[in-house]
Write a protein that holds these residues in place. Structure first.
Motif, short mmCIF file in Angstrom:
data_model
loop_
_atom_site.label_atom_id
_atom_site.label_comp_id
_atom_site.label_asym_id
_atom_site.label_seq_id
_atom_site.Cartn_x
_atom_site.Cartn_y
_atom_site.Cartn_z
N HIS A 7 0.82 -1.22 0.00
CA HIS A 7 0.00 0.00 0.00
C HIS A 7 0.85 1.26 0.00
N ALA A 8 2.07 1.17 0.53
CA ALA A 8 2.94 2.35 0.58
C ALA A 8 4.36 1.90 0.28
N TYR A 9 5.07 2.65 -0.57
CA TYR A 9 6.45 2.29 -0.89
C TYR A 9 7.28 2.25 0.38
N GLY A 10 8.10 1.20 0.49
CA GLY A 10 8.97 1.07 1.66
C GLY A 10 8.35 0.26 2.77
N SER A 43 12.83 -4.00 -5.12
CA SER A 43 13.08 -2.68 -5.68
C SER A 43 11.80 -2.07 -6.27
N VAL A 44 11.03 -2.87 -7.00
CA VAL A 44 9.76 -2.38 -7.56
C VAL A 44 8.80 -2.03 -6.41
N ALA A 45 8.77 -2.89 -5.38
CA ALA A 45 7.85 -2.66 -4.26
C ALA A 45 8.26 -1.45 -3.43
N SER A 46 9.52 -1.02 -3.58
CA SER A 46 9.96 0.17 -2.84
C SER A 46 9.79 1.43 -3.68
N GLY A 47 9.40 1.27 -4.94
CA GLY A 47 9.23 2.42 -5.82
C GLY A 47 10.52 2.95 -6.40
N ARG A 48 11.65 2.26 -6.11
CA ARG A 48 12.95 2.78 -6.54
C ARG A 48 13.42 2.22 -7.88
N ALA A 303 7.87 -12.32 6.78
CA ALA A 303 8.99 -12.92 6.05
C ALA A 303 9.74 -11.89 5.19
N TRP A 304 9.06 -10.83 4.78
CA TRP A 304 9.61 -9.83 3.84
C TRP A 304 10.96 -9.29 4.33
N ASP A 305 11.06 -8.99 5.63
CA ASP A 305 12.28 -8.37 6.15
C ASP A 305 13.13 -9.34 6.98
N ALA A 306 12.80 -10.63 6.95
CA ALA A 306 13.58 -11.59 7.74
C ALA A 306 15.00 -11.72 7.16
N GLU A 307 16.00 -11.80 8.04
CA GLU A 307 17.39 -11.95 7.59
C GLU A 307 17.67 -13.39 7.21
#
Ligand SMILES: NC(=O)c1ccc[n+]([C@@H]2O[C@H](COP(=O)([O-])OP(=O)(O)OC[C@H]3O[C@@H](n4cnc5c(N)ncnc54)[C@H](OP(=O)(O)O)[C@@H]3O)[C@@H](O)[C@H]2O)c1
Length: 318
Positions: A7-10, A43-48, A303-307
């Motif tokens: 819903h929001a970049y980042g 990268s696409v999901a972050s808008g960058r 899971a998205w930000d899991a190391e």
């Protein structure tokens, strides 16, 4: 159906209900079996990413393995508008479906096709690697670098030198095709000396890092070559260490270095489609090894930000 929704970049995507996709002419609805969380997806999901169009919300995901209405298990790549592969179902152009040979693990295929494509196009199309030549892979500890090491070997490279930061991941690369390794986490002088010693006369560099390590490696190679006029084909594929380098003018005069890039835009779409089919066809015999971790799609937000360990690709399972 359920899908991951940004819903929001980042911000990490949320697992939500969405209307089922509808197939446009020439498309089929695919039940997604596995979808890889590649750097491109983040990268696409972050808008960058340079292909980002600013439209939100979006379903992330660039590719995956899915089942077509007739039961065929196929790999697919590409996204149309806001609809990516991190969903239970996705509409896919029929021409983008590549049926999988029997016996392949869908998780491994979803994990390795994107990184393997980067290496295949860089080595074959952009570098024009010939059997008997030697290759240096910068960023060899990542998922794509691991594929570049293995595919360089598959294409007949006489020598493969692997450079990366993570010591454990670097140490495992000799088992999958690297002849020598170079640590990119060494101090500048040590790194330069190590590259000069291990790779001075390479024909091809496949560069996933760019930035400072690429500057140092370039300085090392262009100072240490025995035959300065022997071409050095440098293929930039990723920029994990930084988006720019400083290129001293003399570097271009004192050696025969040639810079090329490889990615969406520098390789024609038709050639990308053909290369996907080539890669799928060689999977049963090439024995490419991908390090994978899996999570249910319903767990995408966590899971998205899991190391994960270096070179391990997360695959989401709807
Ligand atoms: N152009 C294309 O067609 C294409 C296709 C696929 C991927 N890519 C790009 O290629 C890059 C690598 O992809 P991947 O799938 O291998 O990603 P990955 O699995 O996340 O691996 C990242 C790699 O970058 C290294 N790295 C990260 N920061 C670094 C730094 N500051 N200095 C030196 N090395 C650094 C990591 O080293 P350690 O693990 O040793 O720390 C690792 O080798 C990404 O930028 C991706 O977007 C491009």
């Amino acid at each position: 159906m359920h899908a991951a929704v940004v819903h929001a970049y980042g911000e990490a995507p949320r697992y939500e209900s969405l209307p089922d996709p509808e197939a446009a002419p020439g498309e089929v609805i695919v039940d997604v079996v596995a979808a890889g969380l590649h750097p491109l997806v983040r990268s696409v999901a972050s808008g960058r990413h340079y292909t980002s169009d600013g439209a939100l919300p979006l379903v992330p995901g660039f590719d995956g393995v899915g089942r077509t209405p007739d039961g065929t298990l196929a790999y697919f790549a590409g996204r149309s508008g806001g609809n990516g592969s991190m969903a239970e179902r996705v509409a896919v152009p029929e021409r983008a479906l590549v049926p999988l040979p029997d016996g392949l693990d869908p998780v491994a295929v979803a994990a390795l096709m994107n990184p393997a494509m980067s290496a295949w196009l860089a080595l074959r199309d952009r570098a024009g690697l010939r059997a008997g030549e030697s290759v240096l892979v910068l960023g060899a500890t990542g998922s794509a670098g691991r594929m570049a090491v293995q595919l360089a070997r598959h294409l007949g490279a006489a020598e493969v030198v692997a450079a990366g930061r993570d010591a454990d991941a670097l140490g495992r690369l000799t088992a999958i095709g690297a002849d020598r390794t170079v640590s990119l986490s060494a101090p500048d002088d040590d790194l330069t000396a190590a590259v000069a010693k291990a790779a001075a006369d390479v024909d091809v560099v496949v560069d996933y890092v760019w930035g400072r390590p690429a500057e140092l490696a370039l300085a090392a190679l262009t100072s240490a070559r025995r035959d300065s006029a022997h071409p050095l084909r440098w293929v930039h594929v990723g920029a994990t260490a930084g988006p720019t380098i400083t290129l001293p003018a003399a570097t271009l005069r004192k050696t025969a270095v040639e810079f090329r890039g490889s990615g969406l835009g520098s390789v024609a779409p038709d050639r990308m489609d053909a290369a996907l089919r080539e890669l799928v066809a060689l999977l049963p015999s090439a024995g490419l090894h991908a390090a994978t971790a899996t999570a249910p799609l319903s767990d995408v937000q966590r899971a998205w930000d899991a190391e994960l360990p270096s070179g391990t690709r997360l695959v989401l399972l709807p």
